[in-house]
Design a protein around this motif. Structure first.
Motif, short mmCIF file in Angstrom:
data_model
loop_
_atom_site.label_atom_id
_atom_site.label_comp_id
_atom_site.label_asym_id
_atom_site.label_seq_id
_atom_site.Cartn_x
_atom_site.Cartn_y
_atom_site.Cartn_z
N LYS A 68 -1.40 8.83 -0.55
CA LYS A 68 -1.40 8.11 0.72
C LYS A 68 -2.72 8.30 1.46
CE LYS A 68 3.59 8.25 1.39
NZ LYS A 68 4.69 8.90 2.08
N LYS A 69 -3.22 9.52 1.44
CA LYS A 69 -4.49 9.81 2.11
C LYS A 69 -5.63 9.03 1.46
CE LYS A 69 -7.14 13.86 3.60
NZ LYS A 69 -7.23 15.33 3.50
N SER A 70 -5.65 8.98 0.14
CA SER A 70 -6.73 8.26 -0.56
C SER A 70 -6.62 6.75 -0.37
CB SER A 70 -6.74 8.61 -2.04
OG SER A 70 -5.63 8.08 -2.70
N GLU A 71 -5.40 6.23 -0.24
CA GLU A 71 -5.22 4.79 -0.01
C GLU A 71 -5.75 4.37 1.36
OE1 GLU A 71 -1.03 4.29 -0.65
OE2 GLU A 71 -1.25 4.17 -2.83
N ARG A 72 -5.66 5.27 2.35
CA ARG A 72 -6.16 4.97 3.70
C ARG A 72 -7.68 5.09 3.80
NH1 ARG A 72 -1.79 8.37 5.22
NH2 ARG A 72 -3.30 10.01 5.62
N HIS A 73 -8.28 5.85 2.89
CA HIS A 73 -9.72 6.11 2.96
C HIS A 73 -10.51 4.91 2.48
CE1 HIS A 73 -13.31 8.44 3.18
NE2 HIS A 73 -13.58 8.21 1.91
N ARG A 74 -11.53 4.55 3.23
CA ARG A 74 -12.35 3.39 2.88
C ARG A 74 -13.80 3.75 2.55
NH1 ARG A 74 -8.36 1.28 1.46
NH2 ARG A 74 -6.91 0.35 2.91
N GLY A 75 -14.15 5.02 2.55
CA GLY A 75 -15.52 5.44 2.28
C GLY A 75 -15.85 5.37 0.80
N LEU A 76 -17.13 5.58 0.49
CA LEU A 76 -17.58 5.57 -0.90
C LEU A 76 -17.30 6.90 -1.59
CD1 LEU A 76 -20.98 3.74 -0.38
CD2 LEU A 76 -18.90 2.81 -1.41
#
Length: 196
Positions: A93-101
């Motif tokens: 869930k945390k990685s799905e919300r993250h938009r950085g490179l």
């Protein structure tokens, strides 16, 4: 002081902490010296340690399992399965919300590193080299095309230090090009693996 010496990236910083440790407690300094520096310091370790300063991951897992350890084996296995499922779900869930490179954790480290060098000045030395002069007159040299900085943070952690990010800004280089892909390197540790 032991932790600071163990995690120091530069030899001069390591020696400075060891001198302080020796002055505060000579018995501790003798004990740590007998262990062998490569076993507990980042500066003497010949492999790639990144941010892993312990070889005993089992202790960390044991700590996480304290609550379920006294249960019968079937319940313990169910407890472990539930714990791991929660961990992986939370991370997904945390990685799905993250938009950085880069990952969330790498982004946090980079933001913190940049804050540490605020107010520094940049001197271009060549097309890929820069000298960063800190607020208090200290300086560090960065060679971006080799992904090296004299503070040794970029060299050891494979994540840009504040000096490297300032140099990258000055030369219009994207930060994500400075993060080394660890999956391409093979093993985390290329040094004496018998110490693990």
């Amino acid at each position: 002081m032991v932790t600071a010496a163990a995690t120091a990236h530069r030899m001069r910083d390591y020696k400075n902490y060891c001198d302080k440790k020796r002055a505060a407690n000579s018995d501790c300094a003798i004990y740590m010296g007998k262990m062998g520096m490569a076993h507990w310091t980042r500066t003497y370790f010949k492999g790639e340690r990144y941010n892993i300063m312990t070889s005993n991951i089992a202790e960390q897992l044991n700590n996480a399992l304290v609550e379920g350890r006294s249960s019968p084996i079937v319940e313990l296995v169910m407890f472990i399965q539930g714990m791991m499922t929660r961990w992986f779900s939370a991370r997904r869930k945390k990685s799905e919300r993250h938009r950085g490179l880069m990952t969330v954790e790498v982004d946090k480290v980079m933001i913190k590193s940049m804050a540490l060098v605020s107010g520094s000045k940049i001197n271009s030395v060549s097309s890929g080299s820069s000298q960063i002069v800190g607020k208090f007159g200290g300086y560090d040299s960065v060679v971006l095309n080799q992904k090296k900085c004299s503070c040794k943070y970029l060299d050891n952690m494979k994540i840009p230090c504040g000096h490297a990010m300032l140099a990258a800004n000055n030369l219009a280089v994207r930060y994500n090009t400075l993060v080394q892909d660890r999956s391409l390197e093979g093993n985390v540790c290329r040094g004496d693996q018998s110490n693990w």
